[in-house]
Design an enzyme around this catalytic site. Sequence first.
Site, PDB file in Angstrom:
ATOM      1  N   HIS A  35      -9.417   7.748  -8.030  1.00 33.19           N
ATOM      2  CA  HIS A  35      -9.080   6.324  -8.124  1.00 33.19           C
ATOM      3  C   HIS A  35     -10.350   5.538  -8.456  1.00 33.19           C
ATOM      4  CE1 HIS A  35     -10.901   6.144  -4.181  1.00 33.19           C
ATOM      5  NE2 HIS A  35      -9.988   6.958  -3.676  1.00 33.19           N
ATOM      6  N   HIS A  38     -13.633   6.491  -6.715  1.00 34.00           N
ATOM      7  CA  HIS A  38     -14.309   7.651  -7.318  1.00 34.00           C
ATOM      8  C   HIS A  38     -14.955   7.262  -8.646  1.00 34.00           C
ATOM      9  CE1 HIS A  38     -10.923   9.760  -5.046  1.00 34.00           C
ATOM     10  NE2 HIS A  38     -11.996  10.294  -4.506  1.00 34.00           N
ATOM     11  N   GLY A 151     -19.445   8.004  -1.063  1.00 34.78           N
ATOM     12  CA  GLY A 151     -18.960   6.670  -0.742  1.00 34.78           C
ATOM     13  C   GLY A 151     -19.261   6.268   0.692  1.00 34.78           C
ATOM     14  N   LEU A 188      -9.696   1.659  -1.045  1.00 38.54           N
ATOM     15  CA  LEU A 188      -9.000   2.637  -1.880  1.00 38.54           C
ATOM     16  C   LEU A 188      -9.182   4.028  -1.278  1.00 38.54           C
ATOM     17  CD1 LEU A 188      -9.818   1.491  -5.516  1.00 38.54           C
ATOM     18  CD2 LEU A 188      -7.960   0.760  -4.007  1.00 38.54           C
TER      19      LEU A 188
HETATM   20  P1  AMP Z   1     -12.571  12.231  -1.439  1.00 39.32           P
HETATM   21  O1  AMP Z   1     -11.981  12.636  -2.747  1.00 39.32           O
HETATM   22  O2  AMP Z   1     -11.668  11.368  -0.608  1.00 39.32           O
HETATM   23  O3  AMP Z   1     -13.163  13.395  -0.686  1.00 39.32           O
HETATM   24  O4  AMP Z   1     -13.796  11.291  -1.788  1.00 39.32           O
HETATM   25  C1  AMP Z   1     -14.826  11.730  -2.639  1.00 39.32           C
HETATM   26  C2  AMP Z   1     -15.950  10.746  -2.589  1.00 39.32           C
HETATM   27  O5  AMP Z   1     -15.473   9.455  -2.997  1.00 39.32           O
HETATM   28  C3  AMP Z   1     -16.532  10.561  -1.196  1.00 39.32           C
HETATM   29  O6  AMP Z   1     -17.944  10.420  -1.282  1.00 39.32           O
HETATM   30  C4  AMP Z   1     -15.874   9.293  -0.731  1.00 39.32           C
HETATM   31  O7  AMP Z   1     -16.625   8.599   0.250  1.00 39.32           O
HETATM   32  C5  AMP Z   1     -15.810   8.499  -2.020  1.00 39.32           C
HETATM   33  N1  AMP Z   1     -14.801   7.452  -1.932  1.00 39.32           N
HETATM   34  C6  AMP Z   1     -13.500   7.600  -1.576  1.00 39.32           C
HETATM   35  N2  AMP Z   1     -12.885   6.393  -1.549  1.00 39.32           N
HETATM   36  C7  AMP Z   1     -13.819   5.468  -1.900  1.00 39.32           C
HETATM   37  C8  AMP Z   1     -13.805   4.034  -2.036  1.00 39.32           C
HETATM   38  N3  AMP Z   1     -12.711   3.308  -1.807  1.00 39.32           N
HETATM   39  N4  AMP Z   1     -14.955   3.426  -2.402  1.00 39.32           N
HETATM   40  C9  AMP Z   1     -16.084   4.159  -2.596  1.00 39.32           C
HETATM   41  N5  AMP Z   1     -16.169   5.492  -2.497  1.00 39.32           N
HETATM   42  C10 AMP Z   1     -15.048   6.144  -2.140  1.00 39.32           C
END
Ligand code: AMP
Length: 289
Positions: A35, A38, A151, A188
């Site tokens: 999203h 990412h 993130g 998000l």
């Molecule tokens: P995930 O796919 O949920 O494991 O997230 C992958 C990376 O994207 C991680 O470093 C998360 O912290 C980051 N991330 C997920 N959601 C957001 C967001 N809303 N804003 C910024 N970074 C994000």
Amino acid sequence: MTAAVRPQVLVTPAEVRRRVAGRRVAFVPTMGYLHEGHATLIRAAREAAGPDGLVVVSVFVNPMQFGPNEDLSRYPRDLDRDLTVAGEAGADVLFHPEVSTMYPEGYSTSVTVQGVSDGLDGAARPGHFTGVATVVLKLLHLVRPDVALFGEKDWQQLAVIRRMVRDLNVGVEIRGVPTVRAPSGLALSSRNSYLTAEEQARAAVLSRALSAVQAAYLAGERATAALETAGRAVLAGEAGLSLDYLTVVGGDMQTREMVDNDPMNRVLVAARLFGVRLIDNMPLDPGAA
Ligand code: AMP
């Protein structure tokens, strides 16, 4: 407008090693279903890599970080869309390893970061941060980035990774990227897809609770209990919400007393809404960062 180039998909460690050799690499590990949060990390990686560098995004739903009763089997997946989002944001390579490649028969090693992993999500999800630290260390070894971006949305995860990289001399720069939100304030998350549009609108109450704590802090409140009460008051009576924690923490993730004007002072929340566990956090003083 010309279509963005889709990233090259690599699935084996050997292919990744060959591709990154000799290049400056910026790396964004994800579990996919990408999203705008990412995409923001990938754009920051593009910037960090520079025009001659390589931006690598991994998409791997890591079984080790899911508990036995969690959502591993139904975690959302859409590799085709991930390729479009990653390409538009500037990724060169999408690394998509198989579970059997990451955890072959006889796999028996894990990384536990003590202290910082223990409370909050670590307490609510036993073994979760061991799974995260282990897979991130493996991915850092495979991709060998100069910079890796994470993130702030997952604040405790970021703290765990920073500590692991420091403790184990991993030799990569870790950069945190501020949370990207929907216009409602909802952070998000791939897990938002479990909620209807109406439920997502209701879930914005989490960010309103965090904003209330932030406002109290900016108005001069420093007592932990009073700050947390200000946030919990916003959540009280919200139908369909079961609060796991709403907590203020200092810089080391364990101190509950606020050291005045520490830019690391943070308020974190986790709650189950309509059956889905969501987390969010905000700095207590956004100006101090
Ligand atoms: P995930 O796919 O949920 O494991 O997230 C992958 C990376 O994207 C991680 O470093 C998360 O912290 C980051 N991330 C997920 N959601 C957001 C967001 N809303 N804003 C910024 N970074 C994000």
